[in-house]
Write an enzyme that holds these catalytic residues in place. Sequence first.
Site, short mmCIF file in Angstrom:
data_model
loop_
_atom_site.label_atom_id
_atom_site.label_comp_id
_atom_site.label_asym_id
_atom_site.label_seq_id
_atom_site.Cartn_x
_atom_site.Cartn_y
_atom_site.Cartn_z
N LYS A 59 -20.50 10.38 88.96
CA LYS A 59 -21.83 10.75 88.48
C LYS A 59 -21.75 11.03 86.98
CE LYS A 59 -25.42 14.13 89.90
NZ LYS A 59 -25.71 15.22 90.88
N SER B 221 -29.90 14.34 93.77
CA SER B 221 -29.84 13.81 92.43
C SER B 221 -28.69 12.83 92.21
CB SER B 221 -29.71 14.95 91.42
OG SER B 221 -28.47 15.62 91.58
N SER C 13 -27.84 17.56 96.67
CA SER C 13 -27.73 16.33 95.89
C SER C 13 -26.60 15.38 96.25
CB SER C 13 -27.63 16.65 94.41
OG SER C 13 -28.91 16.94 93.92
N1 GLN Z 1 -33.36 18.56 94.91
C1 GLN Z 1 -32.82 19.80 94.45
C2 GLN Z 1 -33.32 20.10 93.05
O1 GLN Z 1 -34.07 19.35 92.57
C3 GLN Z 1 -31.32 19.79 94.51
C4 GLN Z 1 -30.68 19.10 93.38
C5 GLN Z 1 -29.19 19.19 93.41
O2 GLN Z 1 -28.58 19.48 94.43
N2 GLN Z 1 -28.60 19.00 92.24
O3 GLN Z 1 -32.99 21.07 92.46
#
Ligand code: GLN
Length: 511
Positions: free
Chosen positions: A84, A159, A183
Site C-alpha cells: 500500500k 481503504s 481497511s
Molecule cells: N472506512 C474506515 C474509515 O474510513 C476505515 C478505514 C481504515 O481502516 N483505514 O475510516
Amino acid sequence: MSGSDSELTGLSLREAGAGIAARALSSRDLVEAALARIAATDGRVGAFLEVTAERARAQAAQADQRAARGERRSELDGVPVAVKDLFATKGVPTTAGSRILEGWKPPYDATVVERLEDAGAVVVGKLNMDEFAMGSSNENSAYKPCANPYDLSRTPGGSSGGSAAAVAARQVHGSLGTDTGGSIRLPASFCGVVGLKPTYGRVSRYGVVAFASSLDQVGPLARTVEDVALLLGKIAGHDPRDMTSSARPVDDYLAALEEGARGLRVGVPREWFQGGVDAGVERSVRAALAVYERLGAKLVEISLPHTKYGIAAYYLIAPAEASSNLARYDGVRFGLRAEAKGLREMYAETRERGFGAEPKRRIMLGTYALSAGYYDAYYLRAQKVRTLVRRDFDEAFRVCDVIAGPVSPTVAFPLGARTQDPLQMYLGDVFTITCNLAALPGLSVPCGLHGESGMPVGLQLVGRPFDEATLLRAARALEREVGAPSPPSLREGAEVRGQAPSPPSLREGAA
Ligand code: GLN
C-alpha cells in the site's frame, strides 16, 4: 500475456517460492510475469500508483543468484509482492493517496518493507488507496479510481483497495495493507482474497503514514490462508523503533494451520445478524457457519451489545487522532508546497490545495471533538464506549475461541454509489470497526459467492489478543471446504468507471 505467464501469476506465494527453491522457476520469470500482468491489466484495474520495475528486476537478479548458490533467505525469496502506498519506501514516491505528499521520496524504508525485503520478497510497486486510508471504497484516492477485478463497475473496497485488487487480479502473489477500521478486511472480502488485521501492536508501524494511532495496524493480503500466515510470520514482531509494538514472541503461524475446526467454539454474535445485512450475504455467512458445525466445531450464540455504538465512537476517535497526525503536513517538510506571501498563508494554501474533501472533513470533525469544552462530551465519551466494546469481547471470549460473522452488510457496491453520502459510507464499517476499537485480530476469508451479483462474500473471524494462529487455523479449515473464487476474467472493453478528483492546478490565484 503468454500462457506460461498466466500460469506463473496464478501461483500462490508459497508455490512460487517453492518453485524458486526447487530451481524450477526463476525470480526473474516471476517478476517479468507480474510486470507483464500489471501492464496488461492495470489500465482497467487501477491498483498501482507506482510500479518499481527496475528496482524489482535488480532484486530478482539477486534472488536468482542466491538460489544458484543454494542460499535462501526464506520461503518468500524472489517472489513478487506489493505494498500500500502508505508505507515509506526509500527513494520511491510515497503519497498515502494524497496530493499533499506528491513527490515525497522517503529517505528510509518502513520496518515492514525492510522485513519483506530481508526475507527476499521483491516489492514491485506501491498500491492505490483512499487518501490517508480514509474511506471504504478507494474512491477517496487523489490519483485515480481502482476497480474491483470481479466487476470493473464496482469498488474494490477500501481503504487498501489496491492491495486487494492487485492480489485478486493476479498482479502480485501477496500484498500489505493497513486496517484502522476495516481497511484490510473490507477490500479482502469485496475482492475474494484473504486479509488479516493483526492484534494492535503485533506488527511495527515504523515508517507507516499515521492515520489514527490508537487503531492503525499493518497486515497481509493474499489468495490463500497459508500465504497470509507466511507473510504475517515475516512482518510480525517487536521493533525498537515503534514503541507500540509488542515484545511478545511471534507464534509459528504455519504450525497449527491444518489442525481443522474440530472442538473449536465459534461465537456467533446476535447483533451481527440483525437488520441491514443483505440476504445473500447472510446466506453465505450462515452456510460457512454450517460448514464449521459439520467439521466438528461448536456454534455458540453470543452478544456484543455495544456494537451499535461502535461507529459513533470510531468516527470521533479516528478523526480526532487524524486531526493531530495530519497537522505535520504544512508544506515545509514533505511533498507539496503552495506559493504564498507569508508563512501562515503558505501553510493554509498548502493544506487547502493538498488535502481532499475527506481528510478535510475528518480534520474538522476531529479538531472540533478535541476542542476545549467539547473534549469531555465527545472524545472522552467515545473512549468510554471503547472500553465497553472491549468488555463485550472479553465476555464473549469466555465462552468461545473465535467470533464469526459478516465483514460487511453488503457485497462490493457500484463505484459512485456512496460518494455523495459520507454517512452511508461510514455505516458500512459497522462490523469491522469494533475489532479495531478492542485492539483484536480479525480476518476475512472468502465464504462463497453472492447469489444475485456473483460477487465474493467474506467471512469475518475475530480472535483473542495475539491469537492470530487460531484465526488462521479456523480460516484454513473453511478454505479447505469452500475454496477460493476462480480468477476474475477482467474482460477487455470493460472500463473503470468513476472519476478521481482532478488534480489541483496550483496556479496563483486559482480558487
Ligand atoms: N472506512 C474506515 C474509515 O474510513 C476505515 C478505514 C481504515 O481502516 N483505514 O475510516
